[in-house]
Design a protein around this motif. Structure first.
Motif, short mmCIF file in Angstrom:
data_model
loop_
_atom_site.label_atom_id
_atom_site.label_comp_id
_atom_site.label_asym_id
_atom_site.label_seq_id
_atom_site.Cartn_x
_atom_site.Cartn_y
_atom_site.Cartn_z
N PRO A 50 19.65 30.13 -29.74
CA PRO A 50 19.35 30.27 -28.31
C PRO A 50 19.04 28.93 -27.66
O PRO A 50 18.37 28.08 -28.25
CB PRO A 50 18.13 31.19 -28.30
CG PRO A 50 18.18 31.93 -29.59
CD PRO A 50 18.77 30.97 -30.57
N ASN A 69 22.44 32.90 -30.11
CA ASN A 69 22.32 32.71 -28.67
C ASN A 69 22.96 33.88 -27.91
O ASN A 69 24.18 34.03 -27.94
CB ASN A 69 23.00 31.40 -28.27
CG ASN A 69 22.69 30.99 -26.84
OD1 ASN A 69 22.17 31.79 -26.06
ND2 ASN A 69 23.00 29.76 -26.49
N PRO A 70 22.17 34.70 -27.22
CA PRO A 70 22.75 35.83 -26.48
C PRO A 70 23.78 35.41 -25.43
O PRO A 70 24.63 36.23 -25.05
CB PRO A 70 21.52 36.48 -25.82
CG PRO A 70 20.37 36.08 -26.68
CD PRO A 70 20.69 34.69 -27.15
N ILE A 73 27.39 36.15 -26.42
CA ILE A 73 27.86 37.51 -26.60
C ILE A 73 28.94 37.81 -25.56
O ILE A 73 28.77 37.54 -24.37
CB ILE A 73 26.70 38.51 -26.49
CG1 ILE A 73 25.73 38.32 -27.66
CG2 ILE A 73 27.20 39.95 -26.45
CD1 ILE A 73 24.47 39.16 -27.56
N LYS A 109 23.69 37.59 -18.37
CA LYS A 109 23.64 38.15 -19.71
C LYS A 109 22.33 38.91 -19.94
O LYS A 109 22.33 39.96 -20.58
CB LYS A 109 23.79 37.04 -20.76
CG LYS A 109 25.19 36.42 -20.82
CD LYS A 109 26.18 37.32 -21.52
CE LYS A 109 27.62 36.83 -21.42
NZ LYS A 109 27.94 35.69 -22.26
N SER A 110 21.23 38.39 -19.44
CA SER A 110 19.95 39.09 -19.61
C SER A 110 20.01 40.47 -18.98
O SER A 110 19.57 41.47 -19.58
CB SER A 110 18.81 38.26 -18.99
OG SER A 110 18.65 37.04 -19.67
N LEU A 113 22.75 42.67 -20.97
CA LEU A 113 22.31 43.04 -22.31
C LEU A 113 21.19 44.08 -22.24
O LEU A 113 21.08 44.95 -23.10
CB LEU A 113 21.85 41.81 -23.09
CG LEU A 113 22.98 40.86 -23.53
CD1 LEU A 113 22.40 39.61 -24.18
CD2 LEU A 113 23.94 41.57 -24.47
N GLU A 188 15.27 43.05 -27.98
CA GLU A 188 15.69 41.74 -28.47
C GLU A 188 16.34 41.86 -29.84
O GLU A 188 17.33 41.16 -30.14
CB GLU A 188 14.49 40.78 -28.55
CG GLU A 188 14.83 39.40 -29.11
CD GLU A 188 15.90 38.67 -28.33
OE1 GLU A 188 16.60 37.84 -28.93
OE2 GLU A 188 16.06 38.93 -27.11
N ALA A 191 19.84 42.86 -29.19
CA ALA A 191 20.66 41.73 -28.74
C ALA A 191 21.10 40.88 -29.93
O ALA A 191 22.25 40.42 -30.00
CB ALA A 191 19.89 40.88 -27.73
N GLN A 192 20.19 40.67 -30.88
CA GLN A 192 20.55 39.91 -32.07
C GLN A 192 21.57 40.68 -32.93
O GLN A 192 22.48 40.07 -33.50
CB GLN A 192 19.31 39.58 -32.89
CG GLN A 192 18.41 38.55 -32.24
CD GLN A 192 19.14 37.23 -31.99
OE1 GLN A 192 19.78 36.69 -32.88
NE2 GLN A 192 19.04 36.72 -30.76
N PHE A 195 24.84 40.07 -31.31
CA PHE A 195 25.32 38.71 -31.56
C PHE A 195 25.95 38.60 -32.95
O PHE A 195 27.08 38.11 -33.10
CB PHE A 195 24.17 37.70 -31.44
CG PHE A 195 24.59 36.30 -31.83
CD1 PHE A 195 25.07 35.42 -30.89
CD2 PHE A 195 24.53 35.88 -33.16
CE1 PHE A 195 25.50 34.15 -31.25
CE2 PHE A 195 24.95 34.61 -33.54
CZ PHE A 195 25.44 33.75 -32.58
#
Length: 511
Positions: A50, A69-70, A73, A109-110, A113, A188, A191-192, A195
């Motif tokens: 990230p 790092n999102p 994605i 993206k935030s 996601l 979170e 999100a990982q 990724f």
């Protein structure tokens, strides 16, 4: 890396895409096809962790040594997977397709996601792949998700100024926070999961085309990172959890005052007392992501430049011994293969060379350094097979930019003498590429900017500066077979296109 081959340096953020940053989606797969069709064996990238506008968007200054790092994605792939709709992601082209817009894409993206998580949240308790991912990566994922949620709670402030119970990870405070922030923590983790799911797909796609990834492992981590927050005893910190000394390098090619990176330095005796466990996990994790790993600032394992935290520049520092061979002997015992590239640039002494050679690690040769004070190390006629030749790295100017605006008159004259004629600026990149390909070195890596013959405006990073770095992007009209035609021709002529087994297996020939 013991076969004669070549590859291209291009970070994921620099890929074209429908949005303001490159990602792991359709254009990444398209670029992989271009490389494979051009006979390339390697795709080298920068760290995948990230990034943050607060840290200059540098992939070498991330908040963790483990998470992805999102920003990378692919939203298009999330649509394919049914987690978002076409209308969710929109179709507005980026304002500057040749530059990354970090802040706009971070916001996009935030938001999206978060929407993908909301669409999936009700099924995650019974989602076998997600649950398996969380178990497999629990050793770092649990601390990373805690760190992210607490950092948001404290409005982005660094962890060393959080309330003491959270700063010092008091058991009761952490347990309470896990309950209070359970949804954000799981978001979170999801999100990982996305990724790593997309990264593994891209890597499988590349392997099926006999394409190998070279990753990048920075020797240091940021002070404001989940790693230092979780393991403060492994770093030289004061009672207030701030560094007493910081990392950098003395005055060098890039800066007359040296480079004061500001990262905390390792307490190597404390690391040794724990059997170098954190380092073992870190290297092993990276070797699950890539086929080979370049360790940035390798010389720091022999001795590193330590600067008082109160110093404003890196001029006044001191060399301090690192762990040396002991760490690599342990890594060799615990990890069956160590496909590591040693970044051995800068002030390299006998102990660094001995450490590199003891483990048969390939070093780096930079052609831009071959016509000045460092000529003996980098000039092509003194190369050996066990090294990686670059026209330049992410920290260098482009080849053309070097000749036009950075090389001294003596360096340009030396370059011309080597060639036997004075070159034209528009031919510099081609000359450098040919010079690299001709080398006896097993491996050659060419930055994409040098394949395109771009000037200084397109360099990736200028060390010791804090703005306008890491922004360059390849445009769609340049991501075409014609762009790599000359590279492909050189690759074949200089015997750097290994005889690969069919694309269905992704296997390389023996020997």
């Amino acid at each position: 890396m013991n076969i004669r081959a070549s590859g291209v340096l291009l970070h994921i953020t620099s890929l074209p895409s429908r949005f303001g940053v490159g990602d792991m989606g359709p254009q990444a797969r398209h670029f992989a096809d271009l490389l494979a069709d051009a006979g390339q064996l390697y795709w080298q990238i920068l760290p995948l962790g990230p990034t943050s506008p607060a840290l200059g968007n540098s992939p070498y200054a991330g908040f963790t040594a483990f998470a992805g790092n999102p920003l990378l994605i692919s939203l298009e792939d999330l649509v394919t997977d049914g987690l978002l709709s076409i209308s969710d992601i929109g179709a507005d082209p980026p304002a500057r397709p040749d530059r990354v817009d970090y802040e706009a894409e971070l916001a996009r993206k935030s938001r999206l996601l978060g929407k993908a998580y909301a669409n999936a949240a009700s099924s995650l308790e019974t989602h076998d792949a997600f649950q398996a991912f969380c178990r497999e990566h629990a050793e770092w994922l649990d601390d990373w998700t805690l760190f992210v949620s607490l950092k948001e709670h404290y409005n982005g402030l660094p962890w060393h100024v959080w309330a003491v119970p959270h700063r010092d990870r008091h058991d009761d405070a952490i347990a309470t926070w896990r309950e209070e922030a359970a949804e954000r923590i799981q978001g979170e983790a999801f999100a990982q999961f996305l990724f790593f799911q997309q990264w593994n797909r891209l890597r499988d796609y590349c392997r099926a085309r006999c394409l190998r990834f070279i990753g990048d492992l920075p020797i240091y981590v940021s002070q404001d990172s989940a790693d230092v927050w979780t393991h403060p005893h492994l770093f030289k910190l004061g009672a207030n959890k701030r560094p007493t000394v910081v990392a950098g390098v003395p005055p060098d090619y890039f800066s007359a005052t040296g480079q004061r990176w500001g990262n905390p330095v390792y307490d190597w005796p404390a690391n040794k007392a724990e059997g170098y466990g954190w380092w073992t996990r870190r290297v092993a994790h990276n070797l699950t992501l890539y086929d080979a790993v370049r360790i940035d600032h390798f010389r720091g394992f022999a001795a590193y430049w330590e600067i008082s935290a109160h110093e404003e520049t890196a001029i006044h520092g001191t060399w301090v011994d690192g762990p040396g061979a002991e760490l690599f002997e342990l890594l060799s015992r615990r990890i069956s293969s160590l496909p590591i590239i040693a970044e051995d640039l800068g002030v390299i002494t006998a102990d660094v060379r001995e450490l590199k050679n003891s483990f048969n690690l390939p070093g780096m040769k930079i052609l831009q350094f071959a016509f000045g004070d460092e000529k003996p190390k980098h000039i092509p006629y003194l190369h050996d097979t066990n090294c990686i030749v670059y026209t330049g790295t992410h920290d260098n100017n482009t080849a053309r930019g070097w000749f036009e605006s950075e090389a001294s008159l003596d360096e340009r004259e030396s370059f011309a003498t080597y060639l036997g004629h004075w070159p034209e600026s528009e031919d510099i990149h081609r000359i450098f590429m040919r010079m690299a390909m001709q080398s006896v070195a097993n491996t050659v890596i060419i930055p994409m900017q040098d394949i395109l013959g771009l000037d200084s405006a397109c360099r990736m990073n200028k060390p010791s500066t804090l703005s306008k770095n890491w922004e360059w992007r390849l445009t769609r009209d340049a991501a075409v077979p014609e762009t790599l035609k000359e590279l492909a021709e050189m690759t074949r002529f200089f015997d750097r296109a290994p005889l690969l087994v069919g694309h269905d297996t992704g296997e390389l020939p023996k020997g």
